[in-house]
Design a protein around this motif. Structure first.
Motif, PDB file in Angstrom:
ATOM      1  N   SER A 192      -4.547  11.004 -14.829  1.00  0.00           N
ATOM      2  CA  SER A 192      -4.204  10.060 -15.889  1.00  0.00           C
ATOM      3  C   SER A 192      -2.689   9.881 -15.923  1.00  0.00           C
ATOM      4  CB  SER A 192      -4.709  10.560 -17.249  1.00  0.00           C
ATOM      5  OG  SER A 192      -4.426   9.616 -18.266  1.00  0.00           O
ATOM      6  N   ASP A 223      -6.117  16.007 -21.246  1.00  0.00           N
ATOM      7  CA  ASP A 223      -7.345  15.962 -22.050  1.00  0.00           C
ATOM      8  C   ASP A 223      -8.112  14.666 -21.789  1.00  0.00           C
ATOM      9  OD1 ASP A 223      -6.751  18.416 -23.111  1.00  0.00           O
ATOM     10  OD2 ASP A 223      -5.970  17.645 -25.009  1.00  0.00           O
ATOM     11  N   GLU A 224      -7.371  13.551 -21.668  1.00  0.00           N
ATOM     12  CA  GLU A 224      -8.013  12.273 -21.357  1.00  0.00           C
ATOM     13  C   GLU A 224      -8.694  12.345 -19.997  1.00  0.00           C
ATOM     14  OE1 GLU A 224      -6.892   7.529 -21.351  1.00  0.00           O
ATOM     15  OE2 GLU A 224      -5.420   8.953 -20.550  1.00  0.00           O
ATOM     16  N   ASP A 227     -11.838  14.431 -20.291  1.00  0.00           N
ATOM     17  CA  ASP A 227     -12.919  13.667 -20.930  1.00  0.00           C
ATOM     18  C   ASP A 227     -13.560  12.713 -19.952  1.00  0.00           C
ATOM     19  OD1 ASP A 227     -12.430  14.973 -23.303  1.00  0.00           O
ATOM     20  OD2 ASP A 227     -11.237  13.367 -24.187  1.00  0.00           O
ATOM     21  N   SER A 228     -12.719  12.046 -19.153  1.00  0.00           N
ATOM     22  CA  SER A 228     -13.238  11.113 -18.151  1.00  0.00           C
ATOM     23  C   SER A 228     -14.022  11.860 -17.079  1.00  0.00           C
ATOM     24  CB  SER A 228     -12.089  10.343 -17.511  1.00  0.00           C
ATOM     25  OG  SER A 228     -12.546   9.467 -16.506  1.00  0.00           O
TER      26      SER A 228
END
Length: 232
Positions: A192, A223-224, A227-228
């Motif tokens: 990311s 964290d993004e 999550d992905s």
């Protein structure tokens, strides 16, 4: 197979690295090596917000460090001309070390303050001509998958050069190649890319604050990415 690919790409990369401008041609081989190793190992990479990493812009790239695979992933995905800061011990590895030395990668001696100023000056020279530098502010791979404290060298370099920090969060590489093993496991990785952190006009007295901003942003990006990764 990884060793064979390292030799296959690494030997010609040593000579390519010497073609002016120094290291630019090397990256063609380095990216080919990284993508080949990832493909052979069964590692897929997805990049979120790819447009934030501009090809012609010079930045100080900062990323979390979960695994040696992080270097492969960033080589394979970053579009700009990059040079890495790497532990001096890596430069002693046959073929790999010779090629990155020829390409102008910057050796780092952790804990050696006497060489710290020379490292900064070398990194500043690498940032000339639209190039970028990649730094792992944790300075070592995490042992448990969690984010370690950040050193302020990247903030120092960004402030001194006047260039923005480009934060990147990486998820998935810790499972693929955790610290303490050389067994690569297949699987997905997500990268990311954050918005650049502008440091223009800031002083070296603000290094701690800038470092804190970068760490908070990288934690959110990681964290993004996680999550992905979990939704795939």
């Amino acid at each position: 197979m990884v060793l064979a690919l390292t030799v296959l790409f690494g030997v010609p990369a040593i000579f390519a690295a010497l073609i002016p401008p120094r290291g630019d041609w090397f990256l063609k081989f380095a990216r080919g090596w990284a993508r080949s190793v990832l493909a052979v190992a069964g590692i897929s990479v997805r990049v979120l917000h790819r447009e934030r990493a501009e090809r012609g812009r010079s930045v100080v790239v900062v990323a979390n460090h979960e695994s040696f695979c992080d270097i492969l992933v960033l080589l394979a995905t970053l579009p700009m001309q990059v040079r890495f800061l790497a532990k001096r011990s890596v430069f002693r590895v046959p073929v790999l070390g010779w090629s990155i030395a020829a390409a102008g990668f910057v050796p780092v001696d952790r804990g050696d303050r006497a060489r710290g100023a020379a490292t900064v000056e070398a990194a500043l020279r690498r940032l000339e001509g639209g190039r970028s530098v990649v730094i792992f502010p944790e300075e070592t791979r995490t042992g448990n998958g969690e984010l370690l404290p950040f050193k302020r060298g990247a903030a120092h370099l960004a402030i001194k050069s006047g260039l923005p920090l480009l934060p990147i969060g990486i998820a998935g590489t810790f499972r693929i190649l955790p610290r303490g093993t050389w067994e690569i496991r297949p699987g997905p990785v997500v990268v990311s890319v954050g918005n650049p952190i502008d440091v223009a006009g800031r002083s070296l007295r603000e290094r701690d604050a800038v470092t804190g901003e970068a760490r908070a942003e990288i934690a959110a990006l990681r964290d993004e990415a996680r999550d992905s990764l979990g939704s795939r």
